[in-house]
Write an enzyme that holds these catalytic residues in place. Sequence first.
Site, PDB file in Angstrom:
ATOM      1  N   VAL A 140       6.736   2.256   8.663  1.00 57.54           N
ATOM      2  CA  VAL A 140       7.181   2.127   7.234  1.00 57.54           C
ATOM      3  C   VAL A 140       6.340   0.810   6.532  1.00 57.54           C
ATOM      4  CG1 VAL A 140       8.969   0.659   8.006  1.00 57.54           C
ATOM      5  CG2 VAL A 140       8.977   1.652   5.911  1.00 57.54           C
ATOM      6  N   GLU A 141       5.618   1.254   5.631  1.00 55.45           N
ATOM      7  CA  GLU A 141       4.554   0.479   4.924  1.00 55.45           C
ATOM      8  C   GLU A 141       4.680   0.499   3.617  1.00 55.45           C
ATOM      9  OE1 GLU A 141       0.577   0.755   6.292  1.00 55.45           O
ATOM     10  OE2 GLU A 141       1.218   1.510   7.964  1.00 55.45           O
TER      11      GLU A 141
END
Length: 282
Positions: free
Chosen positions: A176-177
Amino acid sequence: MAAAYKKPSSGKRSSQKKNYFSVKRVIALLALLLLALTPLYYPYIEKNLASAWRWLHDVGKSPNYPVYKSFHIHIPVKYTIHGIDVSSYQGLIDWQKVKQMHQDSVHISFAYLKATEGIFLTDPYFLHNWRACQHAGMISGAYHYFRPRANGKLQAKFFLAVAKIEKGNLPPVVDVESLDGVTPENMRKQLDEFLTAVALKTNAKPIIYTGLKFYYDNLAGYYNNYPLWISNFDHPDLAVLPGTKWSFWQHSNHGKVSGILHGVDFDVFKGDSLAFRKLLVK
């Protein structure tokens, strides 16, 4: 008519000329001698020059963060378990060559492979990498690129349908960025759904992968019970705030590995081999 008077020569000029040529002769002979002896002394000169250049090159650099020429990157030396993570960007991989590559005590012990993204995209090389990596005897794991706009449960269902997590694999990872335009609260809501569904199905607590800034901006304090994998490139140490617990560190994104055509992400595990084995799916 009488000849003009000519002063007798003192002989000084001719003697100087003679001495001059003798000096040149000596210098030439010395030069030829040095050339003849080149094979004997050149290795020492080369070695000393190389040592001097290496010393100048390393001035001010940490001895705990040397360059490993085989891998073309700096690698922190205080960790014993090294790995990589790959996706279709790396193309077709020869995993036997990956496993065989090493320099000093550094070799690739594990690999994380991209499996899915969102609720529709499957990495085209995942199935090949999954089989070939395990066939080569490497410990592997699968990761999902999380899209906060998509339903977390559906993303988990899609990921688990593609990545068949089994005993002996590394725990599943959610990458998750970004927020993808949603609020941090909504991102965390969908992420919670994903984590719960994957943990229930695999009986393994998923690892959260993220960048250092994104973690502190959006995740810190909410997922302390989950293993953390931090991305922070080209530093001798992972500079996290006190109390931040992490398990993996992605320290470079441009390493070179035999059997892989393109640059690859390099990672280390924070712990010894016993802790690493305990992490594997039971």
